[in-house]
Design an enzyme around this catalytic site. Sequence first.
Site, PDB file in Angstrom:
ATOM      1  N   HIS A  17     -44.288  16.077  -9.126  1.00 44.50           N
ATOM      2  CA  HIS A  17     -42.917  16.381  -8.716  1.00 44.50           C
ATOM      3  C   HIS A  17     -41.924  16.184  -9.873  1.00 44.50           C
ATOM      4  O   HIS A  17     -40.720  16.098  -9.643  1.00 44.50           O
ATOM      5  CB  HIS A  17     -42.473  15.479  -7.560  1.00 44.50           C
TER       6      HIS A  17
ATOM      7  N   GLU B 222     -45.178  28.026  -0.209  1.00 42.98           N
ATOM      8  CA  GLU B 222     -44.418  28.555  -1.342  1.00 42.98           C
ATOM      9  C   GLU B 222     -44.889  29.947  -1.745  1.00 42.98           C
ATOM     10  O   GLU B 222     -44.076  30.786  -2.158  1.00 42.98           O
ATOM     11  CB  GLU B 222     -44.518  27.597  -2.535  1.00 42.98           C
TER      12      GLU B 222
END
Length: 335
Positions: free
Chosen positions: A135, A66
């Site tokens: 998450h 990322e």
Amino acid sequence: MNQPQQLTIWRALNTALHDAFAEDPSVMIMGEDITTWGTGGGIYGVTRKLADSFGKDRVRDTPISEEALISAGVGAAMAGTRTIVEIMYSDFSLLGADGLINQAAKARYMFGGQFSTPLVLRTNGGSGIGKAAQHSQSLETLYAHVPGLEVVVPSTPNDAYGLLHTAIKSNNPTIFLEHKGLYYDKGPVTKEHIPLGQARVARPGQHVTVVATQLMVNRALEAAQHLAEDGIDVEVIDPRTLHPLDMETIYASVRKTRHLVVAHEAVRDFGWGGEVLSNAVQECWNELDAAPRRLGAARTPIPYSEELEKAVVPTAAALGAEIRAVLKTPVSQSA
């Protein structure tokens, strides 16, 4: 106005991407497994068939990093493309926070407006489907706090389409936060382009204003329906974007109802709800009949257990109780 189509949120987003790619050849998207996962459209299908229609030069699968992905997207946007970066979960965007917060958000200011950064970081947040602590976070307040970033939080298919189309056209870096629990919600989509910083009155009412986003909009509407049985008329305001934030629509509602409750799924402490309340108190002090109240998640990581997850995130019943409290109305079973 175009004839509305009935679309789910993921399909509305997919349609907005197809339309934006067709309109502007400088639009591109990059992300992890966005052409290969499941249906060939990322983990929720939002990029489905984009590579088939526009080619893999404009629809790029990337390595699992990322930090590198976000930094590459920022650089591409600075170089003249309209770049969309998809991050699987908003939690993972923190790995690329330097690129977002120290680079994209500050570039125009630090370089005297010589160039812009038309970047959209598309990702999802929120709880409700058992994805646990790493998450399921709601990080919208973190990004709304950073000067230079726009923050979009759509709750309906129509808003998802219209706000994504606008975000792609924006010359500012935009954090576009989808809610993983709403991807399959269905509703009319007119394909209108919705300006950033324009709140939506999701339900008109006379007795109390509730300001909520995403999942909490649905829960506010559910609470309003129950409370209507007892003659309590709730107005629900969906800001749609947290920066820019349309406080004028909220002020107008508060001056009408004279009561305010703010609800968000993010942790209550230091959340954007406190910003709305402080602004409302400052500007509408003489029009308030009671102290405003706010509701948010408990100060804890989101549990994996479904029952514990439900206990952490505010329910429609909890919101109904807050509404009754600000109105000083006894709580009944209907709440």
